[in-house]
Design a protein around this motif. Sequence first.
Motif, PDB file in Angstrom:
ATOM      1  N   LEU A 271     -19.657  15.385  -5.242  1.00 12.08           N
ATOM      2  CA  LEU A 271     -19.880  15.177  -6.644  1.00 12.08           C
ATOM      3  C   LEU A 271     -19.711  16.548  -7.355  1.00 12.08           C
ATOM      4  O   LEU A 271     -20.252  17.516  -6.944  1.00 12.08           O
ATOM      5  N   ARG A 272     -19.425  16.576  -8.486  1.00 13.60           N
ATOM      6  CA  ARG A 272     -19.139  17.967  -9.249  1.00 13.60           C
ATOM      7  C   ARG A 272     -20.535  18.367 -10.170  1.00 13.60           C
ATOM      8  O   ARG A 272     -21.166  17.100 -10.157  1.00 13.60           O
TER       9      ARG A 272
ATOM     10  N   TRP B 176     -21.318  18.675 -12.825  1.00  9.25           N
ATOM     11  CA  TRP B 176     -21.671  17.782 -14.257  1.00  9.25           C
ATOM     12  C   TRP B 176     -21.657  16.235 -14.050  1.00  9.25           C
ATOM     13  O   TRP B 176     -21.590  15.681 -15.034  1.00  9.25           O
ATOM     14  N   GLU B 177     -21.370  15.810 -12.662  1.00 10.45           N
ATOM     15  CA  GLU B 177     -21.077  14.228 -12.600  1.00 10.45           C
ATOM     16  C   GLU B 177     -22.334  13.578 -12.498  1.00 10.45           C
ATOM     17  O   GLU B 177     -23.134  14.253 -11.723  1.00 10.45           O
TER      18      GLU B 177
ATOM     19  N   GLU C 241     -24.964  10.703 -10.796  1.00  9.81           N
ATOM     20  CA  GLU C 241     -25.068  10.138  -9.431  1.00  9.81           C
ATOM     21  C   GLU C 241     -24.802   8.595  -9.752  1.00  9.81           C
ATOM     22  O   GLU C 241     -25.823   8.142 -10.366  1.00  9.81           O
ATOM     23  N   HIS C 242     -23.647   7.983  -9.397  1.00 18.87           N
ATOM     24  CA  HIS C 242     -23.303   6.624  -9.440  1.00 18.87           C
ATOM     25  C   HIS C 242     -22.881   6.262  -8.331  1.00 18.87           C
ATOM     26  O   HIS C 242     -21.639   6.332  -7.730  1.00 18.87           O
TER      27      HIS C 242
ATOM     28  N   ARG D  25     -26.169  13.148  -4.293  1.00 24.25           N
ATOM     29  CA  ARG D  25     -26.174  14.473  -4.441  1.00 24.25           C
ATOM     30  C   ARG D  25     -27.344  15.093  -3.210  1.00 24.25           C
ATOM     31  O   ARG D  25     -28.509  14.658  -3.419  1.00 24.25           O
TER      32      ARG D  25
END
Length: 647
Positions: free
Chosen positions: A410-411, A413-414, A416-417, A459
């Motif tokens: 994950l970046r 700015w992304e 958690e999906h 994350r």
Amino acid sequence: MPELPFPLPADDRTLSPHTGYTRAHWEAAADGLLHAALRYATPGQALIDLPGPPSRSGVRSDGLEGFARTFLLAAFRAVGASGKNQHGILERYTAGIARGTRTPGRGDAESWPVIGHHGAQGQPMVESASVALGLRLTAPWTWEALPPDAQDRTEEWLRGALRHQPAPNNWYLFPLTVAGFLDDVGRGDAETARAIERGLGLLEGWYQGQGWYSDGDGRSFDHYNGWALHMYPLLHAHLAGDAELLDRLGPRLRTFLEGFSLLFDADGAPIHHGRSLTYRFAAGASVALGALTGHTPLAPGATRRLLSGALRHFLDRGALSEDGVLSLGWYGPHAATLQRYSGPGSPYWASKGFLALLLPPDHPVWTATEEAAPAEGPDRALALPAAGFLVQTTGRDGLVRLHNHGSYKLRPWEAEHPPADPLYARLAYSTRTGPTSADNTPDNHIAIEERGVRSARLRIHPLAAGPDWLASSHTPAFPDGGPRAPSLRIDSLTLVRGRLEVRVHRTVGVPAGTRIHHSGWAVALSPGAPAESEEGAEIRLDGGEVTGQLLGLHGWETATAVRAPRGTAYGPWALVPELTGTVGEDPSGTLFVALASLTGEPAPAPLTDLATTEVNGLTVTVRLRDGQGVVVDFGADDAPTVTEAGP
């Protein structure tokens, strides 16, 4: 063991007592792979249209991918043969470059696609690096053989990589590689200088220590660290004779290899973790690069042991189709190993593993007697907090496990999906097991259950580390329609001794009565194979090559084996051991303790015979059969502590 579609020399067990492979085997393998792939070249040699389902980039881009990645293999082979052109192969690639760059973007049968931005015709940017590196290595026989107008067209096509937006990760090293080639052939300018400066500047920001780079911003650590983030800039420095850059980047590679060299099994397999695993023996690229540049902690015989072990591992286990083409998968075809960008030519990034052919035949890597791999030595536990990894090896079986307490895809700015990527989100990976697919029960996972839905681990936040343990935390995430609970947290700790793994989890803010599930190693089995349940609710899965065990020591109420009918990369069907418990009333949290094992040893002892546990609030004392004991304390502050237990 499948029969190879091309011949290899007889094993040499004198020079190479562990693998039987010598430089001659590498040369024969390179020739066999090239001849198999070149059968699928277009008439003008500009594209190699290998059979298989197309990637999301389309058939034309896939054909360029097949050309570029096998050209890199041909370049390594040619340089290793001091320019001796094997079977006219370099002439075919030279003709292909001239034809492919004649009218880029045109809809005829041979023109290369133009290089665009990431997300908009961006895949050719990846392939431009292989074309540029291949040309740089073989310039006397390829670049200099191109007519001036073809050289100009090739330069213009390559400059598309300098003028478009890469993905925010290792992709910035593709323009760097293109620029390095253009500089090398006298076509450098301010544009190429900017591309090199930009790539090296970003690389500095991604360096996290202990030899590990994140693949872009965030904490994505995987095989790209070796086959891209170390390889491209350091090979550029080597080819350019840039002593200052070599002095800066080389020690990082040496440090990286101290830990990474442990991640190869005694049977040759690299660790099965992260994306693009269909590149297979490309995992050895950084090992060869260390020998090439002189920045390696490995003896020459150990270097060849790792490289040849990985190559032989896949050749012996069906990585090639019947006509000698690398398949999309791990051993044979395996869809869950792939990503959306994977196309028929993608596996040929495995060509990077042949970087070792840049070492001359009289180099000690080829002439020294093969030595044991690092994983074949004494049992090891190595914490790599920079990447959030804990490496565990056992010399009796040569098996390697990687416990993950810090790497995720994950970046910053992304959001958690879920669902989580199985290749990153699991608590542990090994060289003899693969994760279950996202459609099946996850292996090596900790999850709470709300409204019948189980949480994902996305994350991962490192908490603390010791010589043989690591700890992390995560916020349980639920799919769309599930609960939103940002105040919840699960802290996790793994401590290893020999083949044993002590796994301790603490729930924070999770409502009392919530169900919680913890799984162990997924073992590939035949459908209908039984799972043995030992006394004390131990689950034991005997897969023949490995045995997986999981025992609840504290907090767990039930144990069972769950089917994974999509299997893993190691077999089409698997079982996963799973423990289930209930969160308690204590507002400071509930502890759950388990003992796990994955081993290749025959008839391993039951885990019930190997450990006892005492829990007092948020402190657990685990005593192992050999007298070793540890105290894990989650009560002092947000980070756990581990100390040796008294008598």
